[in-house]
Design an enzyme around this catalytic site. Sequence first.
Site, PDB file in Angstrom:
ATOM      1  N   ASP A 181      -2.861   2.033  13.794  1.00 54.27           N
ATOM      2  CA  ASP A 181      -2.246   3.539  13.690  1.00 54.27           C
ATOM      3  C   ASP A 181      -2.439   4.296  14.978  1.00 54.27           C
ATOM      4  O   ASP A 181      -3.335   4.563  15.401  1.00 54.27           O
ATOM      5  CB  ASP A 181      -3.206   4.182  12.555  1.00 54.27           C
ATOM      6  CG  ASP A 181      -2.481   5.579  12.114  1.00 54.27           C
ATOM      7  OD1 ASP A 181      -1.871   6.366  12.761  1.00 54.27           O
ATOM      8  OD2 ASP A 181      -2.563   5.711  10.885  1.00 54.27           O
ATOM      9  N   LYS A 217       0.740   8.319   3.436  1.00 48.99           N
ATOM     10  CA  LYS A 217       1.068   9.657   3.348  1.00 48.99           C
ATOM     11  C   LYS A 217       2.585   9.828   2.979  1.00 48.99           C
ATOM     12  O   LYS A 217       2.823  10.840   2.091  1.00 48.99           O
ATOM     13  CB  LYS A 217       0.647  10.699   4.592  1.00 48.99           C
ATOM     14  CG  LYS A 217       0.637  12.022   4.148  1.00 48.99           C
ATOM     15  CD  LYS A 217      -0.229  12.773   5.011  1.00 48.99           C
ATOM     16  CE  LYS A 217      -0.174  14.321   4.828  1.00 48.99           C
ATOM     17  NZ  LYS A 217       0.628  14.969   5.673  1.00 48.99           N
ATOM     18  N   ASP A 263      -8.156   8.041  17.949  1.00 48.28           N
ATOM     19  CA  ASP A 263      -8.567   7.984  16.640  1.00 48.28           C
ATOM     20  C   ASP A 263      -8.858   6.620  16.117  1.00 48.28           C
ATOM     21  O   ASP A 263      -8.589   6.069  14.782  1.00 48.28           O
ATOM     22  CB  ASP A 263      -7.385   8.562  15.712  1.00 48.28           C
ATOM     23  CG  ASP A 263      -7.772   8.990  14.472  1.00 48.28           C
ATOM     24  OD1 ASP A 263      -8.964   9.457  14.010  1.00 48.28           O
ATOM     25  OD2 ASP A 263      -6.799   9.059  13.581  1.00 48.28           O
ATOM     26  N   GLY A 288       0.772  -1.007   0.057  1.00 48.46           N
ATOM     27  CA  GLY A 288       0.067   0.019  -0.091  1.00 48.46           C
ATOM     28  C   GLY A 288       0.820   1.329  -0.020  1.00 48.46           C
ATOM     29  O   GLY A 288       2.347   1.164   0.096  1.00 48.46           O
ATOM     30  N   ALA A 332      -0.047  -7.592   8.300  1.00 46.41           N
ATOM     31  CA  ALA A 332      -1.412  -7.945   8.470  1.00 46.41           C
ATOM     32  C   ALA A 332      -1.949  -8.317   7.212  1.00 46.41           C
ATOM     33  O   ALA A 332      -2.339  -7.888   6.152  1.00 46.41           O
ATOM     34  CB  ALA A 332      -2.200  -6.457   8.796  1.00 46.41           C
TER      35      ALA A 332
HETATM   36  P1  AMP Z   1      -0.333   3.520   5.565  1.00 47.01           P
HETATM   37  O1  AMP Z   1       0.829   4.290   5.410  1.00 47.01           O
HETATM   38  O2  AMP Z   1      -0.178   3.107   7.245  1.00 47.01           O
HETATM   39  O3  AMP Z   1      -1.622   4.118   5.776  1.00 47.01           O
HETATM   40  O4  AMP Z   1      -0.269   2.297   4.950  1.00 47.01           O
HETATM   41  C1  AMP Z   1      -0.662   2.562   3.489  1.00 47.01           C
HETATM   42  C2  AMP Z   1      -1.372   1.196   3.179  1.00 47.01           C
HETATM   43  O5  AMP Z   1      -0.326   0.153   3.222  1.00 47.01           O
HETATM   44  C3  AMP Z   1      -2.358   0.573   4.070  1.00 47.01           C
HETATM   45  O6  AMP Z   1      -3.593   1.253   3.659  1.00 47.01           O
HETATM   46  C4  AMP Z   1      -2.214  -0.712   3.904  1.00 47.01           C
HETATM   47  O7  AMP Z   1      -3.204  -1.161   2.768  1.00 47.01           O
HETATM   48  C5  AMP Z   1      -0.920  -1.044   3.585  1.00 47.01           C
HETATM   49  N1  AMP Z   1      -0.277  -1.571   5.139  1.00 47.01           N
HETATM   50  C6  AMP Z   1       0.143  -0.686   6.046  1.00 47.01           C
HETATM   51  N2  AMP Z   1       0.689  -1.256   7.009  1.00 47.01           N
HETATM   52  C7  AMP Z   1       0.272  -2.582   6.930  1.00 47.01           C
HETATM   53  C8  AMP Z   1       0.539  -3.908   7.411  1.00 47.01           C
HETATM   54  N3  AMP Z   1       1.207  -3.877   8.601  1.00 47.01           N
HETATM   55  N4  AMP Z   1       0.303  -5.144   6.953  1.00 47.01           N
HETATM   56  C9  AMP Z   1      -0.278  -5.078   5.770  1.00 47.01           C
HETATM   57  N5  AMP Z   1      -0.594  -3.836   5.122  1.00 47.01           N
HETATM   58  C10 AMP Z   1      -0.160  -2.619   5.298  1.00 47.01           C
END
Ligand code: AMP
Length: 410
Positions: A284, A152, A266, A149, A223
């Site tokens: 988060d 930001k 949050d 994923g 995850a």
């Molecule tokens: P974030 O920067 O935390 O918003 O992460 C961006 C995207 O990466 C998230 O919306 C998830 O789809 C994916 N992602 C983040 N952390 C994890 C994780 N620990 N395991 C699997 N996918 C993740």
Amino acid sequence: MASINSVTRQLGALEISSKPNTQAAPGRPTHQKKPSQNTGNVSKLLTKFAAPHPFPAASHNKTGSVSSVHTGKQNVRPPSPVKTVPSAPRQPTIDIGHYDGGFEKENEKRGEKVYGAAAEELALDSSVAHERPTREWHLTDFDIGRPLGKGKFGHVYMVRTKTEPHYIVALKCLYKSEIVQSRVEKQIRREIEIQQNLRHPNVLRLYGYFHDEKRIFLMLEFAGKGELYKQLMKHHRFTERRSSRYIDQMADALSYLHSKHVIHRDIKPENLLLGINGELKIGDFGWSVHAPGNRRTTLCGTLDYLPPEMVEGREHSEKVDLWALGVLTYEFIVGTPPFEELSGHNATYKRIAKVDLRIPEGVSPEARDLITKLLQYDPEKRLPLSEVRRHPWILKYRPKESTTAPPQSS
Ligand code: AMP
């Protein structure tokens, strides 16, 4: 038992075995490690103190090597250990997917070096952390797999440690200059400090972190089933059984956080991930505060999940998370948050302040009862988490063999 400090000293003194790193993908800096003195000890120490593997044991071949994985365009076989470590957990060969070179491509275009106080604030390295230090990590310690994923501040990739026992983690990259531009250095530091010290099955683990000139990398628990929000969008709403199972896990995780004086502040579907078995993971900590007794009045978070005391700018406590749990229960079952007003923020604000709650027909009496008891204007009147976990709507769907049964009432 060895103290964490002595383990750190031992880890610092020892080097993980690897042949000179001739396998790094083109364009990536090579990071050479000295030959191993004692691979077995390091494996054991890592197994014990660094990053427990989230997957059940499975077969390796007799030589202890694992089959090749994709990193970049080449097939790279992770280096075999010098000798097999009998006590190291055996790990399955898991396909981490195809690496698209995203970290390197992004690093060429994005972010700048930061200097001065900001650079010091963001010189984050779990090998020198005061609490729970781990070994020193570097990007070249990982075989990189598929992108998971985009956040930001950078991408998240599925990765596996090159050394035994080949931990699989989600590696999240954050660009320092962008953190500084958004003025969230302190918030990011706090998020990392909080998450690093938490250990709960429904709280996403942060195993370690490291940085280079432009980036910070977080080694997060993988995850496997991704974002809960995507599931909610796909199904529009969840069945009461599924919602109840999630709320039970949320209540357990929040009890744990509150016992550590951490207020999440949050809670919303976007901040929740799902583990490989579909279990919920709070993921988060951007808005969390460590609250040793003091109450804060800063306005933050998404309006739909804010409690009356926060929209009215009054002081608040950990009871804000109880309100958010009520909103979450409603959104899971109904498909939209209870005070949502498409006409604008002001209208939502007014409905929250009046607790203008309208629960649609079709919601079961037990679910209705729980939602109403959580969405109370007076924070002190909200149902405590221990009682949420004993509520009939939760007990009705909890599997008999569940290991997350709430503690007996005292
Ligand atoms: P974030 O920067 O935390 O918003 O992460 C961006 C995207 O990466 C998230 O919306 C998830 O789809 C994916 N992602 C983040 N952390 C994890 C994780 N620990 N395991 C699997 N996918 C993740």
